[in-house]
Scaffold this motif. Sequence first.
Motif, PDB file in Angstrom:
ATOM      1  N   ALA A 242       0.959  -0.980  -0.047  1.00 43.10           N
ATOM      2  CA  ALA A 242       0.373  -0.044  -0.018  1.00 43.10           C
ATOM      3  C   ALA A 242       0.764   1.409   0.037  1.00 43.10           C
ATOM      4  O   ALA A 242       0.709   1.789  -0.632  1.00 43.10           O
ATOM      5  CB  ALA A 242      -1.046  -0.280   0.987  1.00 43.10           C
ATOM      6  N   ALA A 243       2.159   1.663   0.890  1.00 44.92           N
ATOM      7  CA  ALA A 243       2.414   2.161   0.833  1.00 44.92           C
ATOM      8  C   ALA A 243       3.481   1.909  -0.490  1.00 44.92           C
ATOM      9  O   ALA A 243       3.555   3.828  -0.443  1.00 44.92           O
ATOM     10  CB  ALA A 243       4.217   2.160   1.439  1.00 44.92           C
ATOM     11  N   ILE A 244       3.815   1.716  -1.152  1.00 39.64           N
ATOM     12  CA  ILE A 244       4.013   1.885  -2.627  1.00 39.64           C
ATOM     13  C   ILE A 244       3.224   2.371  -3.856  1.00 39.64           C
ATOM     14  O   ILE A 244       3.799   3.324  -3.994  1.00 39.64           O
ATOM     15  CB  ILE A 244       4.721   0.438  -3.073  1.00 39.64           C
ATOM     16  CG1 ILE A 244       6.415  -0.531  -2.019  1.00 39.64           C
ATOM     17  CG2 ILE A 244       5.277   0.542  -4.605  1.00 39.64           C
ATOM     18  CD1 ILE A 244       6.216  -2.001  -2.855  1.00 39.64           C
ATOM     19  N   VAL A 245       2.040   1.736  -3.507  1.00 41.94           N
ATOM     20  CA  VAL A 245       1.026   1.821  -4.364  1.00 41.94           C
ATOM     21  C   VAL A 245       1.133   3.661  -3.754  1.00 41.94           C
ATOM     22  O   VAL A 245       1.304   4.424  -5.482  1.00 41.94           O
ATOM     23  CB  VAL A 245      -0.128   1.559  -4.583  1.00 41.94           C
ATOM     24  CG1 VAL A 245      -1.586   2.256  -5.240  1.00 41.94           C
ATOM     25  CG2 VAL A 245       0.102   0.227  -4.424  1.00 41.94           C
ATOM     26  N   ARG A 246       1.039   3.869  -2.746  1.00 43.75           N
ATOM     27  CA  ARG A 246       0.708   5.600  -2.238  1.00 43.75           C
ATOM     28  C   ARG A 246       1.827   6.228  -2.744  1.00 43.75           C
ATOM     29  O   ARG A 246       1.957   7.308  -3.566  1.00 43.75           O
ATOM     30  CB  ARG A 246       0.188   5.382  -0.929  1.00 43.75           C
ATOM     31  CG  ARG A 246       0.366   7.436  -1.020  1.00 43.75           C
ATOM     32  CD  ARG A 246       0.512   7.354   0.737  1.00 43.75           C
ATOM     33  NE  ARG A 246       1.800   6.864   1.314  1.00 43.75           N
ATOM     34  CZ  ARG A 246       2.198   5.707   2.427  1.00 43.75           C
ATOM     35  NH1 ARG A 246       1.154   5.583   3.036  1.00 43.75           N
ATOM     36  NH2 ARG A 246       3.585   6.029   2.708  1.00 43.75           N
ATOM     37  N   ASP A 247       3.276   5.914  -2.917  1.00 40.33           N
ATOM     38  CA  ASP A 247       4.703   6.362  -3.266  1.00 40.33           C
ATOM     39  C   ASP A 247       4.710   6.627  -4.366  1.00 40.33           C
ATOM     40  O   ASP A 247       4.290   7.796  -5.244  1.00 40.33           O
ATOM     41  CB  ASP A 247       6.162   5.999  -2.656  1.00 40.33           C
ATOM     42  CG  ASP A 247       5.319   6.369  -0.662  1.00 40.33           C
ATOM     43  OD1 ASP A 247       4.920   6.768  -0.563  1.00 40.33           O
ATOM     44  OD2 ASP A 247       6.285   5.897  -0.083  1.00 40.33           O
ATOM     45  N   LEU A 248       4.100   6.278  -5.265  1.00 42.26           N
ATOM     46  CA  LEU A 248       4.313   5.907  -7.026  1.00 42.26           C
ATOM     47  C   LEU A 248       3.465   7.195  -7.418  1.00 42.26           C
ATOM     48  O   LEU A 248       3.710   7.518  -8.455  1.00 42.26           O
ATOM     49  CB  LEU A 248       4.225   4.623  -7.323  1.00 42.26           C
ATOM     50  CG  LEU A 248       5.470   3.374  -7.093  1.00 42.26           C
ATOM     51  CD1 LEU A 248       5.115   2.186  -7.945  1.00 42.26           C
ATOM     52  CD2 LEU A 248       6.231   3.889  -8.382  1.00 42.26           C
ATOM     53  N   ALA A 249       1.889   6.723  -6.631  1.00 39.93           N
ATOM     54  CA  ALA A 249       1.271   8.186  -7.051  1.00 39.93           C
ATOM     55  C   ALA A 249       1.239   9.085  -6.905  1.00 39.93           C
ATOM     56  O   ALA A 249       1.396  10.548  -7.583  1.00 39.93           O
ATOM     57  CB  ALA A 249      -0.485   7.734  -6.348  1.00 39.93           C
ATOM     58  N   ASP A 250       2.624   9.630  -5.852  1.00 37.63           N
ATOM     59  CA  ASP A 250       2.914  11.037  -5.713  1.00 37.63           C
ATOM     60  C   ASP A 250       4.152  11.038  -6.234  1.00 37.63           C
ATOM     61  O   ASP A 250       4.363  12.352  -6.682  1.00 37.63           O
ATOM     62  CB  ASP A 250       3.590  10.968  -4.134  1.00 37.63           C
ATOM     63  CG  ASP A 250       2.037  11.001  -3.263  1.00 37.63           C
ATOM     64  OD1 ASP A 250       0.835  10.988  -3.351  1.00 37.63           O
ATOM     65  OD2 ASP A 250       2.952  10.553  -2.137  1.00 37.63           O
ATOM     66  N   LEU A 251       5.045  10.104  -6.786  1.00 38.42           N
ATOM     67  CA  LEU A 251       6.019  10.532  -8.284  1.00 38.42           C
ATOM     68  C   LEU A 251       5.229  10.586  -9.345  1.00 38.42           C
ATOM     69  O   LEU A 251       5.696  11.828 -10.340  1.00 38.42           O
ATOM     70  CB  LEU A 251       6.519   9.047  -8.133  1.00 38.42           C
ATOM     71  CG  LEU A 251       7.472   8.889  -7.159  1.00 38.42           C
ATOM     72  CD1 LEU A 251       8.386   8.281  -6.770  1.00 38.42           C
ATOM     73  CD2 LEU A 251       9.145  10.268  -6.898  1.00 38.42           C
ATOM     74  N   ARG A 252       3.900  10.129  -9.446  1.00 39.79           N
ATOM     75  CA  ARG A 252       3.482  10.297 -11.483  1.00 39.79           C
ATOM     76  C   ARG A 252       2.853  11.727 -10.817  1.00 39.79           C
ATOM     77  O   ARG A 252       3.202  12.548 -11.750  1.00 39.79           O
ATOM     78  CB  ARG A 252       2.135   9.631 -10.801  1.00 39.79           C
ATOM     79  CG  ARG A 252       2.813   8.505 -11.832  1.00 39.79           C
ATOM     80  CD  ARG A 252       1.512   7.425 -12.405  1.00 39.79           C
ATOM     81  NE  ARG A 252       0.292   7.464 -10.911  1.00 39.79           N
ATOM     82  CZ  ARG A 252       0.381   6.277 -10.683  1.00 39.79           C
ATOM     83  NH1 ARG A 252       1.246   5.409 -10.290  1.00 39.79           N
ATOM     84  NH2 ARG A 252      -0.603   6.371  -9.280  1.00 39.79           N
ATOM     85  N   ARG A 253       2.148  12.044  -9.728  1.00 37.70           N
ATOM     86  CA  ARG A 253       2.040  13.071  -9.549  1.00 37.70           C
ATOM     87  C   ARG A 253       2.549  14.684  -9.552  1.00 37.70           C
ATOM     88  O   ARG A 253       2.727  15.965 -10.254  1.00 37.70           O
ATOM     89  CB  ARG A 253       1.010  13.036  -8.106  1.00 37.70           C
ATOM     90  CG  ARG A 253      -0.451  13.803  -8.145  1.00 37.70           C
ATOM     91  CD  ARG A 253      -1.158  13.957  -7.336  1.00 37.70           C
ATOM     92  NE  ARG A 253      -0.524  13.431  -5.986  1.00 37.70           N
ATOM     93  CZ  ARG A 253      -1.298  11.838  -5.517  1.00 37.70           C
ATOM     94  NH1 ARG A 253      -1.456  11.430  -5.809  1.00 37.70           N
ATOM     95  NH2 ARG A 253      -0.573  11.508  -4.795  1.00 37.70           N
TER      96      ARG A 253
END
Length: 154
Positions: free
Chosen positions: A120-131
């Motif tokens: 879940a932390a990976i999914v959240r952090d990758l979304a932040d990087l995409r943004r």
Amino acid sequence: MSKTLIGTPDPDRPPPEPVLRDEHAERTVLAALLHHLQLAPYLMAVLHATHFSSPACREIFLAAAAVHHHTEPCTPAAVTAELEHRQQADSGAPAKAAMDMVSNLARAVVQPESVVVYYAAIVRDLADLRRHAAAHPEGMPSMPMRGFLTDDDT
């Protein structure tokens, strides 16, 4: 002692584009959401539908969130029923692919809870990087270089 780089950017190879999505992590989180019912409140608090890169994963998460907010357990049957309800309301939603994915996730081997929290932390952090990448397209990508360093002092 100072160093000087003698060389130029490598014209033969463009810099590799970073992969800012992890489909395995997204599917692992969604499978756990459907099987570990006690994890649903945590995952709903930590994640948002926009954190998922795939439209089908987003639809599944939104359906699971709707089921969870109706104070029902996020079982595969309840999420599939919510997806069917959403498909009737909005024919443009990618609900067919999402329903197929739910049936696959219902049969998936589920990771332990501690692993799911990590994913879940990976999914959240990758979304932040995409943004961040979308907001700063002029960022400095890594550039392969040809050349060598020389000592300026000698």
